[in-house]
Every structure is written in C-alpha cells, then in structure tokens.
Design a protein around this motif. Structure first.
Motif, PDB file in Angstrom:
ATOM      1  N   UNK A   1      46.480  10.991   5.382  1.00 37.06           N
ATOM      2  CA  UNK A   1      46.490   9.620   5.890  1.00 37.06           C
ATOM      3  C   UNK A   1      47.795   8.952   5.471  1.00 37.06           C
ATOM      4  N   UNK A   2      47.974   7.733   5.934  1.00 35.68           N
ATOM      5  CA  UNK A   2      49.138   6.975   5.533  1.00 35.68           C
ATOM      6  C   UNK A   2      49.048   6.558   4.073  1.00 35.68           C
ATOM      7  N   UNK A   3      50.193   6.418   3.422  1.00 39.27           N
ATOM      8  CA  UNK A   3      50.221   6.042   2.010  1.00 39.27           C
ATOM      9  C   UNK A   3      49.695   4.606   1.834  1.00 39.27           C
ATOM     10  N   UNK A   4      48.698   4.479   0.928  1.00 38.17           N
ATOM     11  CA  UNK A   4      48.096   3.162   0.632  1.00 38.17           C
ATOM     12  C   UNK A   4      47.614   2.454   1.897  1.00 38.17           C
ATOM     13  N   UNK A   5      47.104   3.225   2.837  1.00 42.26           N
ATOM     14  CA  UNK A   5      46.676   2.648   4.116  1.00 42.26           C
ATOM     15  C   UNK A   5      45.232   2.171   4.035  1.00 42.26           C
ATOM     16  N   UNK A   6      44.866   1.355   5.020  1.00 46.22           N
ATOM     17  CA  UNK A   6      43.480   0.898   5.129  1.00 46.22           C
ATOM     18  C   UNK A   6      42.554   2.080   5.387  1.00 46.22           C
ATOM     19  N   UNK A   7      43.024   3.077   6.146  1.00 45.31           N
ATOM     20  CA  UNK A   7      42.206   4.261   6.418  1.00 45.31           C
ATOM     21  C   UNK A   7      41.899   5.006   5.125  1.00 45.31           C
ATOM     22  N   UNK A   8      42.906   5.151   4.247  1.00 46.30           N
ATOM     23  CA  UNK A   8      42.667   5.834   2.964  1.00 46.30           C
ATOM     24  C   UNK A   8      41.640   5.069   2.142  1.00 46.30           C
ATOM     25  N   UNK A   9      41.785   3.743   2.084  1.00 44.41           N
ATOM     26  CA  UNK A   9      40.836   2.930   1.321  1.00 44.41           C
ATOM     27  C   UNK A   9      39.426   3.066   1.870  1.00 44.41           C
ATOM     28  N   UNK A  10      39.288   3.017   3.200  1.00 47.10           N
ATOM     29  CA  UNK A  10      37.949   3.109   3.805  1.00 47.10           C
ATOM     30  C   UNK A  10      37.297   4.448   3.500  1.00 47.10           C
ATOM     31  N   UNK A  11      38.050   5.544   3.620  1.00 46.33           N
ATOM     32  CA  UNK A  11      37.466   6.866   3.375  1.00 46.33           C
ATOM     33  C   UNK A  11      37.064   7.012   1.914  1.00 46.33           C
ATOM     34  N   UNK A  12      37.984   6.695   0.992  1.00 39.13           N
ATOM     35  CA  UNK A  12      37.691   6.877  -0.438  1.00 39.13           C
ATOM     36  C   UNK A  12      36.550   5.967  -0.888  1.00 39.13           C
ATOM     37  N   UNK A  13      36.616   4.698  -0.496  1.00 37.34           N
ATOM     38  CA  UNK A  13      35.606   3.743  -0.952  1.00 37.34           C
ATOM     39  C   UNK A  13      34.219   4.109  -0.446  1.00 37.34           C
TER      40      UNK A  13
ATOM     41  N   UNK B   1      31.102   5.618  -2.636  1.00 39.06           N
ATOM     42  CA  UNK B   1      29.875   4.807  -2.673  1.00 39.06           C
ATOM     43  C   UNK B   1      28.659   5.661  -2.310  1.00 39.06           C
ATOM     44  N   UNK B   2      28.878   6.602  -1.394  1.00 39.96           N
ATOM     45  CA  UNK B   2      27.765   7.470  -0.993  1.00 39.96           C
ATOM     46  C   UNK B   2      27.498   8.552  -2.037  1.00 39.96           C
ATOM     47  N   UNK B   3      28.570   9.151  -2.574  1.00 45.21           N
ATOM     48  CA  UNK B   3      28.410  10.225  -3.565  1.00 45.21           C
ATOM     49  C   UNK B   3      29.470  10.002  -4.655  1.00 45.21           C
ATOM     50  N   UNK B   4      29.127   9.348  -5.735  1.00 43.09           N
ATOM     51  CA  UNK B   4      30.138   8.956  -6.738  1.00 43.09           C
ATOM     52  C   UNK B   4      30.937  10.126  -7.299  1.00 43.09           C
ATOM     53  N   UNK B   5      30.399  11.315  -7.331  1.00 40.60           N
ATOM     54  CA  UNK B   5      31.099  12.449  -7.932  1.00 40.60           C
ATOM     55  C   UNK B   5      32.038  13.186  -6.992  1.00 40.60           C
ATOM     56  N   UNK B   6      32.237  12.694  -5.780  1.00 39.58           N
ATOM     57  CA  UNK B   6      33.070  13.420  -4.822  1.00 39.58           C
ATOM     58  C   UNK B   6      34.533  13.415  -5.289  1.00 39.58           C
TER      59      UNK B   6
ATOM     60  N   UNK C   1      31.174   9.136   5.960  1.00 35.07           N
ATOM     61  CA  UNK C   1      29.734   9.363   6.076  1.00 35.07           C
ATOM     62  C   UNK C   1      29.420  10.785   6.531  1.00 35.07           C
ATOM     63  N   UNK C   2      30.353  11.390   7.275  1.00 34.94           N
ATOM     64  CA  UNK C   2      30.097  12.731   7.799  1.00 34.94           C
ATOM     65  C   UNK C   2      30.359  13.826   6.771  1.00 34.94           C
ATOM     66  N   UNK C   3      31.315  13.622   5.865  1.00 36.20           N
ATOM     67  CA  UNK C   3      31.709  14.725   4.979  1.00 36.20           C
ATOM     68  C   UNK C   3      30.926  14.769   3.679  1.00 36.20           C
ATOM     69  N   UNK C   4      30.340  13.647   3.242  1.00 36.41           N
ATOM     70  CA  UNK C   4      29.550  13.673   2.006  1.00 36.41           C
ATOM     71  C   UNK C   4      28.191  13.036   2.275  1.00 36.41           C
ATOM     72  N   UNK C   5      27.133  13.557   1.687  1.00 34.51           N
ATOM     73  CA  UNK C   5      25.817  12.969   1.872  1.00 34.51           C
ATOM     74  C   UNK C   5      25.665  11.692   1.045  1.00 34.51           C
ATOM     75  N   UNK C   6      24.683  10.888   1.392  1.00 35.36           N
ATOM     76  CA  UNK C   6      24.374   9.675   0.644  1.00 35.36           C
ATOM     77  C   UNK C   6      23.440  10.028  -0.503  1.00 35.36           C
ATOM     78  N   UNK C   7      23.861   9.731  -1.743  1.00 36.06           N
ATOM     79  CA  UNK C   7      23.074  10.143  -2.908  1.00 36.06           C
ATOM     80  C   UNK C   7      21.703   9.486  -2.895  1.00 36.06           C
ATOM     81  N   UNK C   8      21.625   8.228  -2.432  1.00 35.13           N
ATOM     82  CA  UNK C   8      20.318   7.562  -2.381  1.00 35.13           C
ATOM     83  C   UNK C   8      19.415   8.224  -1.345  1.00 35.13           C
TER      84      UNK C   8
END
Length: 401
Positions: free
Chosen positions: A149-161, A165-170, A264-271
């Motif tokens: 992704x782009x450096x410090x981009x909104x896309x990077x923030x959205x994916x990581x965040x 949030x879905x799987x804290x250990x990813x 949402x597609x690459x990691x499951x939701x822990x809850x």
C-alpha cells in the motif's frame, strides 16, 4: 560496413559519433507512445524537453518539441500523462546523446485508455488468466499478512486497524510503495515478489484508496496482472471503492470492495470465532447429554426385563424344567424296565415250556450212552452197554442186557 580499426589505428570519437548520427538519421520519423516522466519548460525558450518512459519497462528517451506545439494542447501536459509523439530520432553530435525531435504530440484520452484496458481484459480472459479454477482459497488464520500500500496511507490504516480489531494477534509485513504515477507498477511488482518469497507470508493484500480512473490505471497494467497470476501466495485486491474495477480485481484470488473489507476477508473475527466455539461446545454437550439420556433409558429398559429384574427367576424355571425332565425320564425308564421284566417273564415261561427239563418233569426220561449221545432207538445199544438215564430228579446208571 564495419570500420577497419585496431589498437594501433583507433578511430577518433568524432568519427564514431558522426557514423552513429548517420545510422540514426536513416530510421526516419516514427510514432512513439509513452508516459511523461519529466516535463521541463523554461520561460523565454522556444523548446521544451520531455522524458518519455515506457510504462512496462525501465526504458526512457528524451524528447524535444517546440513550445508552440505544447500550447495547442487542450489539456496542459503534466508528469504521468500518456502521450503519442510523432518524432524523428536525432543524434546530438557533440554530446553523443540520442533524443527524439517531435513535430506532433497527442495526449491519450481516458476513452482510449479504457478501450485499451478492455482489449487487454479480453486477451487475458481468453488466456485463462482470470479463470476461477486457478484461484486459491484464503487461509483461515494466516501467520503473517503481507500488505502492499501507499506509505502512511488511509488504506494502510484501515487494513491494520480493522484486522487488529478483529484478531489482535495478527502479524503484518507492510511494503510501502507508490500507488499511482510513473513508478507504481514496478514498485508494486517488486513488493509482491518480496512478499511471495517470504515463507511466513500466507496471504498478500494490495490496497489503495479511492481515486480517479487515471489514478487506478497502474492496477490494470498487464505486467502487474501477470505477476499476480504467477504468484504462489494468495492475493487479495482492495483497490478503490465498490464501483472501481481494475483488472487486478479479476486476477486476484479474492476481491475486496474496500481496504476495510480486505481486513475482514483475511482474518477472522475473534468474537465471532469465540461465539462459534461456544455454540459448537454447547452442541457437543447437548449431543452428549442426549446420548447419555438415550443410553440411560435403554439401560433402564433392559433392567426392567424379568431376566435382569430377577436373575434367579430364569434359573428357577430352568431348574423346574430339569426336574420335570428327570422325573419324566425316570418314569420312562421305569416303564421300560417293567415292560422288559414282563417280556423276560414271558420269555422265561416259553423257554421253560419248551425246555427238556419240563419234559422230564412230566415223567419222561432221556437215555444217553457213555459218549453223551442220546439213544433214540433200541438198535442204538447192544447188550452190555452202559447208559445213563436222565429223569426229573437226577440220573440213573444202567447196563443193557
């Protein structure tokens, strides 16, 4: 024709430069397509300088053109623009550099670009590059997620965040790249090669936020599309918004409508997974309880049967049957013995009636000679023979006269 040169007879630089210029001049005017990588227009000069780059390779050429030619363009020229140039190759004798002297320049419009993308789509679809059969399933829980992704981009923030949030250990391996402009395709391809070679990276996300159609064109580049198709690691495309559809969406193993959707597609939701586990455990408990209740009822039904409720009852019944059979056997044997005794008595009576002793008891006698033969006629003996006379009470010795 090659020059006749040697270490002793080298050719001067000017001669070589002149010959190269002659060969270049033979090429004649050509139409060239490329992407403007650098645009220089100095005030007060009549010539502008462009660097024309091949978007599919690290190759570029210098182009010179009259400023008046650029002033006729409806849209001002800018870095990254796609253009078609009619130019004559020119060799600068004194500096030994090659350039293109343009006499006509046309910008490639959006309609032309989209038409080329559509033709490329049909060609790649015919080759089977977009076939569902070659798409790989995404891992349930990847060890490491590669993110381009782009450096410090909104896309990077959205994916990581959203992923954390879905799987804290990813875990993520982020490769920042240019996501638009001249170097976007090459940098994305280099990052993909790096992540594809990493054995711990189980899935790769290529993410970019929204933008104009021109901004998203690098993600429809043929070289990038073929690189994604050749990758061994599953790739998720998360380019632009829901309405955007670059060719990367078609070749990727999974298409996400947005970078958030990619997380949402690459990691499951822990809850959700914890809830699934809880529901599964409750279903298992329910199944075990149902099985135990069924077996308990079956055991109670077995225990309620007479054979198990009073185990000795069957033995008593069998004992009674054995006693009855013994009594019947005894009666049968007794009856058989009694019949046999009667038969013996009858046989004995018949034997007695037919025996010689019974005849003797009636007053008869049997005369036997010394050798035991029975005397049946008077001629069987002569005078002086000794005989025995058997009677009922015993025997009498006598001599014949």
């Amino acid at each position: 024709m090659a020059l006749d040169t040697s270490p002793e007879k080298p050719a001067p630089v000017r001669v070589i430069s002149q010959l190269i210029g002659q060969w270049v001049a033979r090429l004649g005017p050509v139409w060239v397509e490329g992407q403007v990588a650098q645009y220089s227009r100095r005030p007060g000069t009549s010539t502008a300088f462009l660097t024309l780059r091949d978007p599919h390779a690290e190759v570029s050429l210098t182009v010179t053109c009259p400023v008046a030619l650029l002033d006729t363009l409806e849209v001002p020229l800018a870095d990254g623009a796609r253009v078609v140039v009619h130019a004559k190759p020119s060799w600068y004798f004194t500096r030994g550099t090659l350039s293109l002297a343009a006499d006509e320049l046309r910008t490639v419009g959006l309609g032309d670009l989209l038409a080329r993308v559509e033709r490329l789509r049909k060609i790649l679809a015919t080759e089977g590059v977009f076939a569902d059969s070659r798409k790989r399933p995404l891992p349930f829980l990847p060890r490491v997620v590669g993110l381009i992704c782009g450096r410090d981009s909104k896309a990077e923030h959205d994916v990581l965040e959203n992923a954390r949030r879905r799987w804290p250990g990813v875990r993520f391996r982020v490769e920042p790249v240019a996501v638009q402009g001249l170097n976007a395709v090459s940098q994305v391809m280099d990052a993909l090669r790096v992540l594809d070679r990493d054995p711990e990276v189980d899935v790769v996300i290529i993410a970019r936020g929204g933008g104009s159609v021109e901004d998203l064109l690098p993600f429809s580049d043929e070289a990038l599309i073929r690189a994604v198709a050749a990758a061994t690691t599953p790739v998720v495309s998360a380019i632009g918004h829901e309405a955007d559809s670059p060719l990367l969406d078609l070749v990727a193993d999974a298409r996400a409508s947005t970078p958030t959707d990619a997380a949402k597609r690459v990691v499951p939701d822990v809850a959700e997974e914890a809830d699934r586990v809880a529901r599964a455990r409750e279903r298992i408990r329910s199944a075990v309880r149902h099985r135990l209740d069924r077996e308990r009822h079956g055991l109670a039904s077995l225990r309620s049967r007479p054979a198990l409720a009073d185990p000795h009852h069957g033995l008593r019944l069998r004992a009674q049957e054995v006693d009855a059979l013994v009594q019947r056997a005894r009666r049968t044997v007794r009856h058989l013995l009694e019949r046999a005794a009667v038969d013996v008595d009858h046989t004995r009576a018949r034997i007695r009636a037919l025996s010689p002793a019974a005849t003797l008891e009636r007053g008869y006698a049997v005369v036997q000679k010394d050798d035991g033969t029975v005397v049946r006629e008077p001629a069987d003996v002569t005078a002086g023979d000794h005989v025995r006379i058997l009677v009922s009470g015993g025997e009498i010795s006598a001599t014949i006269r």
